[in-house]
Write a protein that holds these residues in place. Structure first.
Motif, PDB file in Angstrom:
ATOM      1  N   SER A 296     -82.638  56.837  37.001  1.00 44.15           N
ATOM      2  CA  SER A 296     -82.640  55.377  37.084  1.00 44.15           C
ATOM      3  C   SER A 296     -83.906  54.860  37.768  1.00 44.15           C
ATOM      4  N   ALA A 297     -84.356  55.547  38.813  1.00 45.87           N
ATOM      5  CA  ALA A 297     -85.584  55.128  39.502  1.00 45.87           C
ATOM      6  C   ALA A 297     -86.789  55.238  38.577  1.00 45.87           C
ATOM      7  N   PHE A 298     -86.797  56.243  37.713  1.00 49.14           N
ATOM      8  CA  PHE A 298     -87.885  56.387  36.744  1.00 49.14           C
ATOM      9  C   PHE A 298     -87.841  55.260  35.709  1.00 49.14           C
ATOM     10  N   VAL A 299     -86.661  54.929  35.258  1.00 47.48           N
ATOM     11  CA  VAL A 299     -86.539  53.856  34.266  1.00 47.48           C
ATOM     12  C   VAL A 299     -86.986  52.518  34.858  1.00 47.48           C
ATOM     13  N   ASP A 300     -86.890  52.376  36.169  1.00 49.33           N
ATOM     14  CA  ASP A 300     -87.460  51.176  36.811  1.00 49.33           C
ATOM     15  C   ASP A 300     -88.949  51.048  36.486  1.00 49.33           C
ATOM     16  N   HIS A 301     -89.668  52.174  36.462  1.00 47.86           N
ATOM     17  CA  HIS A 301     -91.091  52.151  36.125  1.00 47.86           C
ATOM     18  C   HIS A 301     -91.295  51.743  34.667  1.00 47.86           C
ATOM     19  N   ILE A 302     -90.461  52.268  33.781  1.00 51.86           N
ATOM     20  CA  ILE A 302     -90.557  51.883  32.370  1.00 51.86           C
ATOM     21  C   ILE A 302     -90.341  50.378  32.233  1.00 51.86           C
ATOM     22  N   GLU A 303     -89.309  49.864  32.881  1.00 55.57           N
ATOM     23  CA  GLU A 303     -89.016  48.428  32.785  1.00 55.57           C
ATOM     24  C   GLU A 303     -90.151  47.591  33.373  1.00 55.57           C
ATOM     25  N   HIS A 304     -90.719  48.049  34.482  1.00 56.14           N
ATOM     26  CA  HIS A 304     -91.813  47.284  35.095  1.00 56.14           C
ATOM     27  C   HIS A 304     -92.994  47.194  34.141  1.00 56.14           C
ATOM     28  N   ALA A 305     -93.357  48.324  33.528  1.00 56.37           N
ATOM     29  CA  ALA A 305     -94.485  48.312  32.593  1.00 56.37           C
ATOM     30  C   ALA A 305     -94.195  47.431  31.382  1.00 56.37           C
ATOM     31  N   ASP A 332     -85.367  69.431  33.185  1.00 63.85           N
ATOM     32  CA  ASP A 332     -86.152  69.989  32.086  1.00 63.85           C
ATOM     33  C   ASP A 332     -86.038  69.066  30.885  1.00 63.85           C
ATOM     34  N   VAL A 333     -86.723  69.421  29.814  1.00 64.70           N
ATOM     35  CA  VAL A 333     -86.831  68.533  28.654  1.00 64.70           C
ATOM     36  C   VAL A 333     -85.510  68.371  27.903  1.00 64.70           C
ATOM     37  N   SER A 334     -84.548  69.240  28.157  1.00 60.73           N
ATOM     38  CA  SER A 334     -83.251  69.105  27.474  1.00 60.73           C
ATOM     39  C   SER A 334     -82.497  67.857  27.920  1.00 60.73           C
ATOM     40  N   HIS A 335     -82.886  67.284  29.063  1.00 61.95           N
ATOM     41  CA  HIS A 335     -82.196  66.106  29.594  1.00 61.95           C
ATOM     42  C   HIS A 335     -82.849  64.793  29.180  1.00 61.95           C
ATOM     43  N   PHE A 336     -83.788  64.855  28.264  1.00 63.66           N
ATOM     44  CA  PHE A 336     -84.500  63.652  27.797  1.00 63.66           C
ATOM     45  C   PHE A 336     -83.559  62.500  27.407  1.00 63.66           C
ATOM     46  N   PRO A 337     -82.413  62.783  26.741  1.00 58.98           N
ATOM     47  CA  PRO A 337     -81.538  61.674  26.325  1.00 58.98           C
ATOM     48  C   PRO A 337     -81.032  60.811  27.482  1.00 58.98           C
ATOM     49  N   LEU A 338     -81.038  61.334  28.712  1.00 56.20           N
ATOM     50  CA  LEU A 338     -80.573  60.533  29.842  1.00 56.20           C
ATOM     51  C   LEU A 338     -81.465  59.321  30.062  1.00 56.20           C
ATOM     52  N   ILE A 339     -82.748  59.444  29.740  1.00 56.61           N
ATOM     53  CA  ILE A 339     -83.661  58.308  29.862  1.00 56.61           C
ATOM     54  C   ILE A 339     -83.230  57.195  28.918  1.00 56.61           C
ATOM     55  N   PHE A 340     -82.929  57.552  27.688  1.00 55.09           N
ATOM     56  CA  PHE A 340     -82.550  56.556  26.685  1.00 55.09           C
ATOM     57  C   PHE A 340     -81.180  55.967  26.990  1.00 55.09           C
ATOM     58  N   SER A 341     -80.295  56.810  27.533  1.00 57.16           N
ATOM     59  CA  SER A 341     -78.974  56.319  27.919  1.00 57.16           C
ATOM     60  C   SER A 341     -79.096  55.249  29.008  1.00 57.16           C
ATOM     61  N   GLU A 342     -79.976  55.489  29.970  1.00 61.30           N
ATOM     62  CA  GLU A 342     -80.187  54.515  31.048  1.00 61.30           C
ATOM     63  C   GLU A 342     -80.794  53.230  30.503  1.00 61.30           C
ATOM     64  N   LEU A 343     -81.716  53.354  29.556  1.00 62.21           N
ATOM     65  CA  LEU A 343     -82.290  52.150  28.941  1.00 62.21           C
ATOM     66  C   LEU A 343     -81.219  51.353  28.201  1.00 62.21           C
ATOM     67  N   ARG A 344     -80.337  52.050  27.479  1.00 61.42           N
ATOM     68  CA  ARG A 344     -79.254  51.349  26.765  1.00 61.42           C
ATOM     69  C   ARG A 344     -78.339  50.622  27.742  1.00 61.42           C
ATOM     70  N   LYS A 345     -78.043  51.261  28.885  1.00 61.69           N
ATOM     71  CA  LYS A 345     -77.195  50.626  29.894  1.00 61.69           C
ATOM     72  C   LYS A 345     -77.803  49.311  30.373  1.00 61.69           C
ATOM     73  N   ARG A 346     -79.124  49.236  30.330  1.00 54.94           N
ATOM     74  CA  ARG A 346     -79.816  48.032  30.810  1.00 54.94           C
ATOM     75  C   ARG A 346     -80.033  47.013  29.697  1.00 54.94           C
ATOM     76  N   GLY A 347     -79.441  47.279  28.549  1.00 55.71           N
ATOM     77  CA  GLY A 347     -79.499  46.310  27.464  1.00 55.71           C
ATOM     78  C   GLY A 347     -80.725  46.400  26.585  1.00 55.71           C
ATOM     79  N   VAL A 348     -81.473  47.482  26.676  1.00 57.05           N
ATOM     80  CA  VAL A 348     -82.657  47.644  25.833  1.00 57.05           C
ATOM     81  C   VAL A 348     -82.198  47.974  24.409  1.00 57.05           C
ATOM     82  N   SER A 349     -82.790  47.323  23.433  1.00 62.26           N
ATOM     83  CA  SER A 349     -82.377  47.492  22.040  1.00 62.26           C
ATOM     84  C   SER A 349     -82.782  48.849  21.498  1.00 62.26           C
ATOM     85  N   GLY A 350     -82.132  49.231  20.426  1.00 58.43           N
ATOM     86  CA  GLY A 350     -82.455  50.507  19.780  1.00 58.43           C
ATOM     87  C   GLY A 350     -83.884  50.556  19.291  1.00 58.43           C
ATOM     88  N   SER A 351     -84.387  49.464  18.748  1.00 62.46           N
ATOM     89  CA  SER A 351     -85.758  49.452  18.233  1.00 62.46           C
ATOM     90  C   SER A 351     -86.773  49.569  19.368  1.00 62.46           C
TER      91      SER A 351
END
Length: 365
Positions: A296-305, A332-351
């Motif tokens: 979640s703290a990392f996704v804060d950086h994505i949202e800020h940018a 590790d890289v197998s957990h990549f989907p957690l980033i997208f899951s967190e973005l979806r929780k914040r209302g970010v669209s699929g596109s």
């Protein structure tokens, strides 16, 4: 959706005898983990340590066939990556542009893109740049942990006050050849000079937001805006000290970073040693016991940018296989989907998620 990680240091791990076909313990990247993480492609960075020098012992264009120690090391890693691709042709294929990557995806193949991390590999020769470009390299990280012939590092002493005259010449040739300039690791002055020098897009393949974590490797809001104005992308890096300033201070005070580095150096020196390997794995396990920032703290950086420059200029570059400590939950890289899951929780669209996941960087290719 095409999921693209713009910076992995996996070639260094191949050099240390990792078999990517296996699900390796304590590995951040291998083919089974990439498949579980739904990652379609990644830039494998040919990392050249600053300790190998910058080729400054010769004049411009000198002895380009032999090359410096940095050049020869880059050639070695490149050869090993190509051998890995050949040995795993049922799993992976080289990609040098977007259409090749999409064809690989359709064929069920993972795309390996190539970048060079530290322009010391090209020394002072445009001929060497062309050699690496012809081998598939599509970006060059201009510097690393020390000033080189091209520009100053954010960790350097300020040799040039930004970009050197040779750096300007190199950038002109990179633009002509379609090789992206990567300003991660560069000083603020160097980044500004690069942006003034380049007509086309500039990228930062593995940096985060200084506004949220005040680290010299991160980018100020002004630089993020300027990179976006160039048409480029800011690829956010989940390395914990780049994500959370409080953690960075605690990590530095613990002494664990330098302790782990010394153990890793012994492993690098003798990668076939079972003892050195196990010592390194034990060090990684100890680091993982620390209380670390979350996804979640990392996704804060994505949202800020995204808030600063719009979704079309933002992506992800994990620095996996080049970092000793990871976010809690993103080991590790197998957990990549957690980033997208967190973005979806914040209302970010699929596109928009698809753009961040890889579409934006793929556009530059």
């Amino acid at each position: 959706m095409f999921v693209l990680d713009s910076h992995c240091d996996t070639p260094s791990q191949i050099h240390r005898l990792r078999d990517l076909r296996k699900d390796n313990p304590r590995a951040q990247v291998d083919f089974p983990k990439l498949k579980r993480g739904g990652v379609d492609g990644a830039f494998f960075a040919i990392y050249v340590p600053a300790s190998l020098g910058d080729g400054s012992e010769g004049s411009v264009g000198s002895d380009v066939k032999k090359g410096s120690a940095a050049t020869e090391y880059a050639r070695t890693l490149l050869h090993e990556v190509r051998a890995c691709i050949d040995a795993n042709s049922d799993i992976a294929a080289l990609a040098t542009n977007a259409s090749e990557a999409l064809r690989n995806q359709s064929a069920g193949l993972f795309s390996i893109f190539l970048g060079i991390e530290n322009a010391s590999a090209v020394g002072n020769s445009t001929e060497l740049l062309r050699e690496f470009r012809d081998a598939g390299v599509r970006y060059v990280t201009l510097t690393h942990s020390a000033d080189n012939l091209v520009c100053d590092s954010c960790s350097g002493r300020g040799r040039w006050g930004g970009l050197s005259a040779w750096g300007r010449e190199l950038l002109r040739e990179m633009e002509r050849l379609g090789v992206l300039p990567d300003v991660s690791h560069a000083s603020d002055e160097s980044i500004r000079d690069v942006l003034r020098c380049c007509d086309g897009p500039v990228v930062a393949t593995h940096s985060s937001c200084r506004k949220l974590a005040d680290h010299r490797r991160n980018l100020s809001d002004g630089l993020i805006r300027d990179i976006a104005r160039s048409g480029g992308c800011i690829q956010l890096n989940p390395y914990p000290p780049f994500v959370d300033s409080a953690f960075a201070a605690r990590f530095a005070a613990s002494g664990l970073d330098s302790w782990a580095d010394s153990i890793e150096e012994a492993f690098i020196a003798d990668p076939s040693s079972a003892h050195a390997r196990e010592a390194w794995f034990s060090a990684l396990a100890r680091l993982e016991e620390m209380s670390r920032p979350s996804v979640s703290a990392f996704v804060d950086h994505i949202e800020h940018a995204v808030d600063l420059v719009g979704v079309e200029h933002v992506g992800i570059g994990t620095d996996f296989d080049g970092i000793s400590i990871t976010l809690d939950g993103l080991e590790d890289v197998s957990h990549f989907p957690l980033i997208f899951s967190e973005l979806r929780k914040r209302g970010v669209s699929g596109s928009d998620i698809a753009a961040i996941a890889g579409g934006n960087f793929l556009r530059l290719l």
